[in-house]
Design a protein around this motif. Structure first.
Motif, PDB file in Angstrom:
ATOM      1  N   UNK A  35      -6.881  28.262  13.974  1.00 50.40           N
ATOM      2  CA  UNK A  35      -7.801  27.142  14.138  1.00 50.40           C
ATOM      3  C   UNK A  35      -8.377  27.063  15.542  1.00 50.40           C
ATOM      4  N   UNK A  36      -7.787  27.803  16.511  1.00 55.29           N
ATOM      5  CA  UNK A  36      -8.321  27.847  17.868  1.00 55.29           C
ATOM      6  C   UNK A  36      -8.445  29.278  18.367  1.00 55.29           C
ATOM      7  N   UNK A  37      -8.620  30.226  17.437  1.00 56.23           N
ATOM      8  CA  UNK A  37      -8.608  31.647  17.816  1.00 56.23           C
ATOM      9  C   UNK A  37      -9.669  31.964  18.857  1.00 56.23           C
ATOM     10  N   UNK A  38     -10.868  31.413  18.700  1.00 56.76           N
ATOM     11  CA  UNK A  38     -11.941  31.743  19.638  1.00 56.76           C
ATOM     12  C   UNK A  38     -11.588  31.297  21.050  1.00 56.76           C
ATOM     13  N   UNK A  45       0.841  -1.194   0.000  1.00 59.82           N
ATOM     14  CA  UNK A  45       0.000   0.000   0.000  1.00 59.82           C
ATOM     15  C   UNK A  45       0.878   1.247   0.000  1.00 59.82           C
ATOM     16  N   UNK A  46       0.637   2.128  -0.955  1.00 56.39           N
ATOM     17  CA  UNK A  46       1.383   3.385  -1.063  1.00 56.39           C
ATOM     18  C   UNK A  46       0.794   4.400  -0.086  1.00 56.39           C
ATOM     19  N   UNK A  47       1.647   4.965   0.770  1.00 62.34           N
ATOM     20  CA  UNK A  47       1.198   5.956   1.749  1.00 62.34           C
ATOM     21  C   UNK A  47       1.415   7.370   1.207  1.00 62.34           C
ATOM     22  N   UNK A  48       0.398   8.207   1.366  1.00 61.05           N
ATOM     23  CA  UNK A  48       0.530   9.638   1.089  1.00 61.05           C
ATOM     24  C   UNK A  48       0.199  10.371   2.380  1.00 61.05           C
ATOM     25  N   UNK A  49       1.111  11.217   2.840  1.00 59.57           N
ATOM     26  CA  UNK A  49       0.907  11.943   4.098  1.00 59.57           C
ATOM     27  C   UNK A  49       0.957  13.436   3.815  1.00 59.57           C
ATOM     28  N   UNK A  50      -0.070  14.160   4.279  1.00 62.39           N
ATOM     29  CA  UNK A  50      -0.102  15.613   4.122  1.00 62.39           C
ATOM     30  C   UNK A  50      -0.223  16.249   5.494  1.00 62.39           C
ATOM     31  N   UNK A  51       0.284  17.477   5.621  1.00 60.10           N
ATOM     32  CA  UNK A  51       0.215  18.215   6.879  1.00 60.10           C
ATOM     33  C   UNK A  51      -0.577  19.491   6.667  1.00 60.10           C
ATOM     34  N   UNK A  52      -1.647  19.654   7.457  1.00 62.06           N
ATOM     35  CA  UNK A  52      -2.522  20.817   7.354  1.00 62.06           C
ATOM     36  C   UNK A  52      -3.001  21.205   8.753  1.00 62.06           C
ATOM     37  N   UNK A  53      -3.692  22.329   8.846  1.00 65.51           N
ATOM     38  CA  UNK A  53      -4.298  22.721  10.118  1.00 65.51           C
ATOM     39  C   UNK A  53      -5.481  21.807  10.418  1.00 65.51           C
ATOM     40  N   UNK A  54      -5.923  21.758  11.678  1.00 62.50           N
ATOM     41  CA  UNK A  54      -7.030  20.842  12.026  1.00 62.50           C
ATOM     42  C   UNK A  54      -8.293  21.050  11.192  1.00 62.50           C
ATOM     43  N   UNK A  59      -5.615  17.232  16.966  1.00 64.74           N
ATOM     44  CA  UNK A  59      -6.540  17.688  17.997  1.00 64.74           C
ATOM     45  C   UNK A  59      -7.488  18.663  17.319  1.00 64.74           C
ATOM     46  N   UNK A  60      -8.772  18.353  17.362  1.00 62.79           N
ATOM     47  CA  UNK A  60      -9.744  19.087  16.554  1.00 62.79           C
ATOM     48  C   UNK A  60     -10.651  19.930  17.446  1.00 62.79           C
ATOM     49  N   UNK A  61     -10.496  21.268  17.394  1.00 63.44           N
ATOM     50  CA  UNK A  61     -11.297  22.142  18.260  1.00 63.44           C
ATOM     51  C   UNK A  61     -12.788  22.057  17.969  1.00 63.44           C
ATOM     52  N   UNK A  62     -13.143  21.823  16.714  1.00 63.33           N
ATOM     53  CA  UNK A  62     -14.553  21.733  16.323  1.00 63.33           C
ATOM     54  C   UNK A  62     -14.780  20.393  15.626  1.00 63.33           C
ATOM     55  N   UNK A  63     -15.841  19.712  16.039  1.00 60.83           N
ATOM     56  CA  UNK A  63     -16.167  18.413  15.443  1.00 60.83           C
ATOM     57  C   UNK A  63     -17.075  18.624  14.239  1.00 60.83           C
ATOM     58  N   UNK A  64     -16.692  18.046  13.115  1.00 62.07           N
ATOM     59  CA  UNK A  64     -17.508  18.122  11.910  1.00 62.07           C
ATOM     60  C   UNK A  64     -18.510  16.975  11.902  1.00 62.07           C
TER      61      UNK A  64
END
Length: 325
Positions: A231-234, A153-162, A180-185
């Motif tokens: 991403x956690x300003x509030x 299996x080929x892995x692709x890893x990306x880095x982004x804000x939550x 760590x996700x401040x808001x749940x989608x």
């Protein structure tokens, strides 16, 4: 087996820690697994000599490997020599914990190996930035487990804000995200992994650096420039009851640059701040410290997606190993 005493009161990690002060957890590496398997064979055979034929190793080699295992974990596991072979109390507990560990590994291997023919060609994983300094982060260990079980299996890893990671998961551009996700989608499952401790920091040139904690309160903090994470300003604004932040960042490296300038105050995970040593100081951890819950976020059909399920199970196993006392 006559040499091993069955004492149920010593059969848990908690019982092990009662014998002395709890130590920093030692990650279980692949080399450790081999040594543990040898130790189990020796115990079950009743001694080093009795295990020679099964292990196909010289007596001296077996003894060296047992010694290496004892040195690795700082425990005296057994008595061996002319007086015969016998487990120490620590060795009895270690034997039971080793049985549990290898049993879990065998179950995981059996479940995932059955999925091998159904594995997709690729798996896309999203991560928040700067987790590599966290000793509880299970990513590296999980990748090793997954690569062994699904080598094609080929892995692709990306880095982004939550927030961006959650959008990528919902949009089916990544299969799972760790952070760590401040808001749940809506429409996603969130599976717990570990906790990450955060504190507010200042640098050596900041006016608060040498001020004692008992002279610093929330009003003192509000007199200085405060960084908010986009991403956690509030949360950051709400904690200090300010109308607006004095700077906004989208990742920890940017926040560290601002804090190290000596001009701003901002939150950093303790493991990330540790690399800067005496250049940074945490302020009033009794007031401002908090724990970020690290989770896997993935679409709710993840158990039917074989590679996603296998990687999540690898993450959970690795996280359990790292958190084990």
């Amino acid at each position: 087996m006559t040499q091993r005493r069955e004492t149920q009161s010593r059969s848990t990690p908690a019982a092990l820690s009662r014998r002395g002060k709890a130590r920093t957890p030692i990650p279980v590496e692949s080399a450790d697994i081999r040594l543990i398997r040898i130790f189990l064979r020796v115990v079950e055979a009743g001694g080093l000599s009795a295990a020679q034929s099964e292990l196909n190793l010289a007596l001296s080699s077996i003894s060296e490997k047992i010694s290496a295992l004892e040195a690795r974990y700082g425990l005296k596991l057994c008595k061996r020599g002319r007086g015969g072979f016998a487990l120490t109390p620590a060795g009895e507990d270690f034997y039971k914990e080793a049985q549990r560990l290898l049993g879990t590994l065998d179950q995981f291997s059996s479940r995932v190996s059955a999925l091998g023919a159904q594995m997709p060609r690729s798996l896309s994983i999203g991560l928040v930035d700067n987790t590599i300094s966290d000793p509880l982060c299970p990513i590296s260990r999980a990748v090793a487990l997954f690569a062994e079980l699904a080598p094609h299996v080929h892995l692709e890893i990306i880095t982004l804000s939550p927030g961006e990671l959650l959008r990528e998961v919902i949009g089916q551009k990544v299969d799972l995200a760790v952070g760590s996700f401040p808001r749940a989608a809506m429409g996603l499952d969130y599976l717990s992994l570990h906790d990450e401790r955060h504190n507010i920091y200042c640098a050596t040139d900041h006016p608060l650096f040498d001020l004692p904690d008992d002279q610093i309160g929330i009003d003192t903090i509000r007199e200085h420039r405060i960084i908010a994470r986009s991403y956690w300003a509030s949360r950051d604004i709400r904690v200090f009851a300010i109308a607006a932040p004095h700077a906004t960042v989208s990742n920890m490296e940017a926040e560290a640059h601002l804090i190290l300038s000596g001009t701003y105050l901002g939150y950093l995970p303790d493991h990330y701040a540790a690399q800067f040593g005496d250049q940074l100081r945490k302020i009033r951890p009794d007031l401002f410290s908090y724990v970020a819950k690290f989770q896997v976020a993935t679409r709710q059909d993840w158990q039917s997606r074989h590679a996603t399920r296998a990687f999540i199970e690898a993450l959970q196993q690795a996280s359990n190993e790292l958190r084990r006392p």
